[in-house]
Design an enzyme around this catalytic site. Sequence first.
Site, short mmCIF file in Angstrom:
data_model
loop_
_atom_site.label_atom_id
_atom_site.label_comp_id
_atom_site.label_asym_id
_atom_site.label_seq_id
_atom_site.Cartn_x
_atom_site.Cartn_y
_atom_site.Cartn_z
N LEU A 15 73.77 59.77 61.81
CA LEU A 15 74.22 58.60 62.57
C LEU A 15 74.13 57.34 61.71
O LEU A 15 74.99 56.44 61.81
CB LEU A 15 73.35 58.44 63.83
CG LEU A 15 73.53 57.17 64.65
CD1 LEU A 15 74.94 57.09 65.24
CD2 LEU A 15 72.49 57.10 65.77
N ASP A 36 66.30 53.61 53.74
CA ASP A 36 65.96 55.01 53.92
C ASP A 36 64.86 55.35 52.91
O ASP A 36 64.69 54.64 51.92
CB ASP A 36 67.18 55.90 53.69
CG ASP A 36 67.04 57.26 54.38
OD1 ASP A 36 67.60 57.42 55.48
OD2 ASP A 36 66.34 58.14 53.83
N TYR A 143 59.52 67.29 69.08
CA TYR A 143 60.52 66.21 69.02
C TYR A 143 60.73 65.61 70.41
O TYR A 143 60.68 64.39 70.60
CB TYR A 143 61.82 66.81 68.48
CG TYR A 143 63.04 65.93 68.53
CD1 TYR A 143 63.14 64.77 67.76
CD2 TYR A 143 64.14 66.27 69.34
CE1 TYR A 143 64.28 63.98 67.79
CE2 TYR A 143 65.28 65.48 69.38
CZ TYR A 143 65.34 64.34 68.60
OH TYR A 143 66.48 63.58 68.64
N LYS A 147 59.93 61.86 71.87
CA LYS A 147 60.96 61.01 72.47
C LYS A 147 60.53 60.54 73.87
O LYS A 147 60.75 59.39 74.23
CB LYS A 147 62.31 61.74 72.52
CG LYS A 147 62.95 61.95 71.15
CD LYS A 147 63.30 60.61 70.49
CE LYS A 147 63.92 60.74 69.12
NZ LYS A 147 64.07 59.47 68.41
C1 AKB Z 1 68.76 67.81 68.02
O1 AKB Z 1 69.47 68.81 68.20
O2 AKB Z 1 67.57 67.86 67.73
C2 AKB Z 1 69.37 66.45 68.20
C3 AKB Z 1 69.19 65.92 69.59
C4 AKB Z 1 69.90 66.55 70.72
O3 AKB Z 1 68.47 64.99 69.79
N1 AKB Z 1 70.76 66.50 67.87
#
Ligand code: AKB
Length: 313
Positions: A15, A36, A143, A147
């Site tokens: 992105l 970066d 992840y 988030k």
């Molecule tokens: C991922 O697949 O980890 C990312 C997302 C959906 O946040 N593209």
Amino acid sequence: MKKTKVLLIGAGGQLGSELTQGLWALHGIDNVISSDIKDPHGILKEGRFEKLDVMQKDKLFELIKTNEITQVYHLAALLSATGEQDPRWAWKLNMESLLYVLEAAHELKLDKVYWPSSIAVFGPTTPKDNTPQDTIMDPTTVYGITKLAGERWCEYFFKRYGVDVRSLRYPGLIGYKTQPGGGTTDYAVDIYFKALAEKSYGCFLSADTYLPMMYMSDAVKATIDLMESPAEKIKIRSSYNISSMSFCPTQIAAAIKKYIPDFKITCQPDFRQAIADSWPRSIDDSRARSDWGWQHEFGLEEMTKDILENLKQ
Ligand code: AKB
């Protein structure tokens, strides 16, 4: 009025490089610093670039002060698949870097901050279809956990310190200009490259796995539209649901076959299948549409045409 000066962190990612170009068009190339941990590649070499490890808080603060930065876009993160290889590091990188940026916004009085969330905040007991803005959130990946925690921190900094932080829950983002970086939705990028090069693709998700997806130009538009909206229109300070299309591997393969009739897909699910199975199939983004006027442009057919035409060139 202060001149807008933007710092984009994690510009080398999928992105980042396209958002950098969107920000150049909006604010002027001299008013955007992309950064970066890696050396700049491709288009990023044409603008202002700083090598930055966002985990070095002092360097981050120094860069913001020296360049009189007014807005930060913080994109650096480990994604869902790579995060599972080193959960402890994913937690540290994703959480600490966000806190440094939010602290910088508060202490150095930045005008605005952008930070991306993801559909990964949802989990197996979240309603799968037309997933609402406010619903059960039980992420299973590190992840997704970062988030979800990050969304809470964003709202906390907004409510406690008045930091103007804005965020979107991205679906899988699909672009052709840069290679993707370790996500579960990355198959929908790889498939176009392999279709042109080899006329076949071995997919790591099952043929009927529906996931919410978005073309990169819509993702850039959504991000800039959100950031440019008047503050009073931004009613959600955790993160907005955002959506444009949902499809499964069979459907994207059918769209590609219209241009490459002998294209073949085979599916051999790996560990990423369980991640995909825990995510929504489609997203209700009506709050983004009513609060600040979000509208997407690309569906699967338009996106496929655009990508294949561009990649052929
Ligand atoms: C991922 O697949 O980890 C990312 C997302 C959906 O946040 N593209």
